[in-house]
Scaffold this motif. Structure first.
Motif, PDB file in Angstrom:
ATOM      1  N   VAL A 174     -11.835 -72.154   1.908  1.00 17.44           N
ATOM      2  CA  VAL A 174     -11.813 -71.553   0.575  1.00 17.44           C
ATOM      3  C   VAL A 174     -10.466 -71.852  -0.080  1.00 17.44           C
ATOM      4  CG1 VAL A 174     -12.159 -69.442  -0.751  1.00 17.44           C
ATOM      5  CG2 VAL A 174     -13.207 -69.677   1.511  1.00 17.44           C
ATOM      6  N   GLY A 175     -10.518 -72.409  -1.325  1.00 15.74           N
ATOM      7  CA  GLY A 175      -9.278 -72.682  -2.047  1.00 15.74           C
ATOM      8  C   GLY A 175      -9.261 -74.101  -2.583  1.00 15.74           C
ATOM      9  N   GLY A 176      -8.395 -74.324  -3.585  1.00 19.02           N
ATOM     10  CA  GLY A 176      -8.323 -75.649  -4.196  1.00 19.02           C
ATOM     11  C   GLY A 176      -6.907 -76.181  -4.275  1.00 19.02           C
ATOM     12  N   THR A 179      -2.763 -76.463   0.412  1.00 19.64           N
ATOM     13  CA  THR A 179      -3.072 -75.964   1.753  1.00 19.64           C
ATOM     14  C   THR A 179      -4.549 -76.172   2.072  1.00 19.64           C
ATOM     15  OG1 THR A 179      -1.373 -74.290   1.492  1.00 19.64           O
ATOM     16  CG2 THR A 179      -2.943 -73.935   3.255  1.00 19.64           C
ATOM     17  N   ALA A 180      -5.421 -75.820   1.126  1.00 20.51           N
ATOM     18  CA  ALA A 180      -6.863 -75.959   1.363  1.00 20.51           C
ATOM     19  C   ALA A 180      -7.218 -77.421   1.641  1.00 20.51           C
ATOM     20  CB  ALA A 180      -7.646 -75.431   0.169  1.00 20.51           C
ATOM     21  N   MET A 181      -6.610 -78.351   0.878  1.00 20.30           N
ATOM     22  CA  MET A 181      -6.943 -79.768   1.079  1.00 20.30           C
ATOM     23  C   MET A 181      -6.445 -80.258   2.441  1.00 20.30           C
ATOM     24  SD  MET A 181      -8.697 -80.295  -1.498  1.00 20.30           S
ATOM     25  CE  MET A 181      -9.023 -78.530  -1.607  1.00 20.30           C
ATOM     26  N   GLU A 182      -5.233 -79.845   2.782  1.00 20.06           N
ATOM     27  CA  GLU A 182      -4.695 -80.250   4.091  1.00 20.06           C
ATOM     28  C   GLU A 182      -5.550 -79.706   5.223  1.00 20.06           C
ATOM     29  OE1 GLU A 182       0.064 -81.076   4.213  1.00 20.06           O
ATOM     30  OE2 GLU A 182      -0.626 -79.064   4.669  1.00 20.06           O
ATOM     31  N   GLU A 183      -5.960 -78.442   5.076  1.00 24.14           N
ATOM     32  CA  GLU A 183      -6.754 -77.813   6.135  1.00 24.14           C
ATOM     33  C   GLU A 183      -8.106 -78.509   6.243  1.00 24.14           C
ATOM     34  OE1 GLU A 183      -6.422 -73.637   6.765  1.00 24.14           O
ATOM     35  OE2 GLU A 183      -4.405 -74.307   7.259  1.00 24.14           O
ATOM     36  N   HIS A 198     -14.445 -73.857  -4.056  1.00 23.67           N
ATOM     37  CA  HIS A 198     -13.342 -73.630  -4.996  1.00 23.67           C
ATOM     38  C   HIS A 198     -13.887 -72.966  -6.262  1.00 23.67           C
ATOM     39  CE1 HIS A 198      -9.695 -73.904  -7.119  1.00 23.67           C
ATOM     40  NE2 HIS A 198      -9.958 -75.006  -7.803  1.00 23.67           N
ATOM     41  N   ARG A 199     -13.080 -72.064  -6.811  1.00 22.25           N
ATOM     42  CA  ARG A 199     -13.577 -71.249  -7.932  1.00 22.25           C
ATOM     43  C   ARG A 199     -13.575 -71.964  -9.276  1.00 22.25           C
ATOM     44  NH1 ARG A 199      -8.733 -66.717  -8.236  1.00 22.25           N
ATOM     45  NH2 ARG A 199      -7.032 -68.136  -8.741  1.00 22.25           N
ATOM     46  N   ARG A 200     -12.965 -73.138  -9.312  1.00 28.64           N
ATOM     47  CA  ARG A 200     -12.988 -73.897 -10.576  1.00 28.64           C
ATOM     48  C   ARG A 200     -13.629 -75.257 -10.325  1.00 28.64           C
ATOM     49  NH1 ARG A 200      -8.132 -75.433 -12.566  1.00 28.64           N
ATOM     50  NH2 ARG A 200      -6.965 -75.091 -10.651  1.00 28.64           N
ATOM     51  N   ASP A 201     -13.626 -76.127 -11.375  1.00 31.68           N
ATOM     52  CA  ASP A 201     -14.229 -77.452 -11.189  1.00 31.68           C
ATOM     53  C   ASP A 201     -13.176 -78.542 -11.064  1.00 31.68           C
ATOM     54  OD1 ASP A 201     -13.298 -77.620 -13.736  1.00 31.68           O
ATOM     55  OD2 ASP A 201     -15.237 -78.017 -14.687  1.00 31.68           O
TER      56      ASP A 201
HETATM   57  P1  NAP Z   1      -1.756 -72.385  -4.216  1.00 28.42           P
HETATM   58  O1  NAP Z   1      -1.176 -73.657  -4.696  1.00 28.42           O
HETATM   59  O2  NAP Z   1      -1.374 -71.116  -4.866  1.00 28.42           O
HETATM   60  O3  NAP Z   1      -3.341 -72.557  -4.296  1.00 28.42           O
HETATM   61  C1  NAP Z   1      -4.191 -71.483  -4.017  1.00 28.42           C
HETATM   62  C2  NAP Z   1      -5.627 -71.916  -4.281  1.00 28.42           C
HETATM   63  O4  NAP Z   1      -6.500 -70.838  -3.956  1.00 28.42           O
HETATM   64  C3  NAP Z   1      -5.862 -72.259  -5.750  1.00 28.42           C
HETATM   65  O5  NAP Z   1      -6.735 -73.356  -5.844  1.00 28.42           O
HETATM   66  C4  NAP Z   1      -6.508 -70.987  -6.288  1.00 28.42           C
HETATM   67  O6  NAP Z   1      -7.446 -71.240  -7.298  1.00 28.42           O
HETATM   68  C5  NAP Z   1      -7.252 -70.461  -5.087  1.00 28.42           C
HETATM   69  N1  NAP Z   1      -7.360 -69.002  -5.101  1.00 28.42           N
HETATM   70  C6  NAP Z   1      -6.355 -68.101  -5.248  1.00 28.42           C
HETATM   71  N2  NAP Z   1      -6.846 -66.837  -5.165  1.00 28.42           N
HETATM   72  C7  NAP Z   1      -8.178 -66.956  -4.976  1.00 28.42           C
HETATM   73  C8  NAP Z   1      -9.214 -66.017  -4.783  1.00 28.42           C
HETATM   74  N3  NAP Z   1      -9.000 -64.693  -4.798  1.00 28.42           N
HETATM   75  N4  NAP Z   1     -10.470 -66.494  -4.604  1.00 28.42           N
HETATM   76  C9  NAP Z   1     -10.702 -67.815  -4.596  1.00 28.42           C
HETATM   77  N5  NAP Z   1      -9.759 -68.756  -4.736  1.00 28.42           N
HETATM   78  C10 NAP Z   1      -8.504 -68.330  -4.926  1.00 28.42           C
HETATM   79  O7  NAP Z   1      -1.466 -72.154  -2.650  1.00 28.42           O
HETATM   80  P2  NAP Z   1      -1.280 -73.230  -1.471  1.00 28.42           P
HETATM   81  O8  NAP Z   1      -2.327 -74.261  -1.508  1.00 28.42           O
HETATM   82  O9  NAP Z   1      -1.120 -72.397  -0.255  1.00 28.42           O
HETATM   83  O10 NAP Z   1       0.097 -73.934  -1.804  1.00 28.42           O
HETATM   84  C11 NAP Z   1       1.279 -73.137  -1.954  1.00 28.42           C
HETATM   85  C12 NAP Z   1       2.493 -74.036  -2.181  1.00 28.42           C
HETATM   86  O11 NAP Z   1       2.765 -74.768  -1.017  1.00 28.42           O
HETATM   87  C13 NAP Z   1       2.264 -75.049  -3.309  1.00 28.42           C
HETATM   88  O12 NAP Z   1       3.486 -75.206  -3.999  1.00 28.42           O
HETATM   89  C14 NAP Z   1       1.946 -76.318  -2.563  1.00 28.42           C
HETATM   90  O13 NAP Z   1       2.309 -77.472  -3.279  1.00 28.42           O
HETATM   91  C15 NAP Z   1       2.761 -76.149  -1.301  1.00 28.42           C
HETATM   92  N6  NAP Z   1       2.165 -76.884  -0.183  1.00 28.42           N
HETATM   93  C16 NAP Z   1       2.560 -78.176  -0.016  1.00 28.42           C
HETATM   94  C17 NAP Z   1       2.016 -78.935   1.004  1.00 28.42           C
HETATM   95  C18 NAP Z   1       2.480 -80.340   1.159  1.00 28.42           C
HETATM   96  O14 NAP Z   1       3.120 -80.852   0.262  1.00 28.42           O
HETATM   97  N7  NAP Z   1       2.208 -81.020   2.271  1.00 28.42           N
HETATM   98  C19 NAP Z   1       1.045 -78.385   1.846  1.00 28.42           C
HETATM   99  C20 NAP Z   1       0.645 -77.064   1.636  1.00 28.42           C
HETATM  100  C21 NAP Z   1       1.209 -76.325   0.609  1.00 28.42           C
HETATM  101  P3  NAP Z   1      -6.979 -71.775  -8.760  1.00 28.42           P
HETATM  102  O15 NAP Z   1      -6.650 -73.219  -8.555  1.00 28.42           O
HETATM  103  O16 NAP Z   1      -8.177 -71.530  -9.594  1.00 28.42           O
HETATM  104  O17 NAP Z   1      -5.809 -70.931  -9.123  1.00 28.42           O
END
Ligand code: NAP
Length: 348
Positions: A174-176, A179-183, A198-201
């Protein structure tokens, strides 16, 4: 470059200094660091090099979030990438080399209203003149009611930790975001089918990670949809129910695992009503890492909701240590204290 201070060369993890410090209730540390992710360990490296003897209290996840990832491709200096746990182990060894002392334990209470500041890990109490908070952030949950009860029985927030258990099984992520893509990509090593909900398109993830998932033939996407229920039997997760936000249609999907990757919330409960925070609970900092209490600094994900990268966390950890050093340098001379090797004791 500055010479290594003499005390850093003499305090080693093997020395009995730690024992002396821990058993003496009069000890006041010059600097205590809370948290052991990239921000905390970088602060420990800098604090150790400049003044010696910072005490670092690990927290519940030693090494922080990077210990739950695989390859870190974007930390400078590693052209082939490096595994998250290896990177954190390297940082810890580097901090040890400069005299940082480590305590394993979870901080249960802090009192920043009086000086020296006081920090408790259960019954144990530590005092310090300056404090660097790098307690990071924790994965958010969907608040469906049964997520936490299903940890270890089909629900996970860490593919690196739990992916192995899903060999030949069907999982959803769950997520877009990144982290979600890596996982999702990581889980294709084990699972027979990976579905991203993912909740959006469109994805929030950076183009590089997004493309890798979007073009992966073992990953399916369900767009514009939220997970409304995790279905279970006595053995654990059996499937999920999703709702399409555009059509309102509800659909059931059978699966064995649900990986939740919807972002993080800062670990700041300990500092409520003591430090200023924004509406999402991130500690407010000014002039780099200063908080509203002089001598208390915050670095890394606990104060950064924008960048949240290992390298930016490390950068702010460095700033916090330098600012703590300047704060200590400018403290009025306290004739009742004698300070050596980063540790102060009442005279006499
Ligand atoms: P994030 O960027 O905040 O993404 C969270 C995702 O979950 C978004 O797509 C969001 O949707 C969705 N979401 C949030 N609340 C939700 C809910 N209640 N129900 C359904 N979907 C929900 O978090 P993250 O992916 O953990 O990344 C965090 C930071 O770490 C970012 O700056 C990222 O670049 C960084 N990171 C970097 C790497 C890397 O460079 N290798 C790896 C992992 C993380 P919406 O898109 O609609 O908001």
């Amino acid at each position: 470059s500055r010479p290594v201070p003499w005390c850093a060369l003499h305090i080693t993890p093997q020395s009995n200094l730690m024992e002396i410090m821990m058993t003496n209730p009069d000890v006041i540390y010059e600097t205590i660091i809370l948290g052991s992710g990239p921000a905390g360990l970088t602060a420990a490296i800098y604090a150790g090099r400049s003044r010696c003897g910072p005490l670092l209290i690990h927290g519940i996840q030693p090494g922080g979030q990077l210990t739950t990832t695989t390859a870190v491709d974007n930390f400078p200096g590693f052209p082939e990438g490096i595994d998250g746990p290896d990177l954190m182990e390297n940082m810890r060894r580097q901090a040890e080399r400069f005299g940082a002392q480590f305590v394993e334990g979870e901080v249960t209470r802090v009192d920043l209203q009086e000086r020296p500041f006081r920090i408790w890990t259960g019954e144990e109490m530590y005092r310090c003149l300056s404090l660097i908070i790098t307690t990071g952030a924790s994965p958010k949950l969907l608040d469906l009611g049964n997520e936490e009860a299903l940890y270890g029985r089909g629900v996970s927030v860490c593919a690196t930790c739990d992916g192995f258990f899903y060999r030949g099984r069907e999982v959803v992520v769950v997520g877009g975001g990144d982290t979600a893509m890596e996982e999702a990509v990581f889980l294709t090593r084990f699972a027979s089918k990976v579905t991203v909900i993912h909740r959006r398109d469109s994805l929030r993830a950076t183009p590089f990670l997004a493309d890798r998932a979007l073009t992966h033939k073992a990953i399916n996407f369900i767009w514009d949809s939220v997970l409304t229920e995790i279905l279970e039997d006595s053995a654990g997760v059996t499937g999920i129910r999703t709702r399409n936000l555009k059509s309102g249609n509800e659909t059931e999907l059978a699966c064995d695992g649900v990986f939740i990757a919807i972002g993080h919330r800062p670990n700041t409960e300990l500092f409520l009503n003591q430090l200023e925070m924004d509406d999402d609970g991130y500690i407010l900092t000014r002039n780099a890492t200063e908080t509203n209490i002089s001598g208390v600094f915050a670095a890394g994900d606990v104060q950064d909701h924008q960048f949240r990268q290992a390298v930016t966390a490390a950068g702010t950890g460095c700033m916090a240590a330098i600012q703590a050093e300047r704060f200590l340098d400018n403290l009025p001379y306290d004739s009742t204290l004698s300070c050596k090797k980063g540790i102060c004791m009442p005279k006499g």
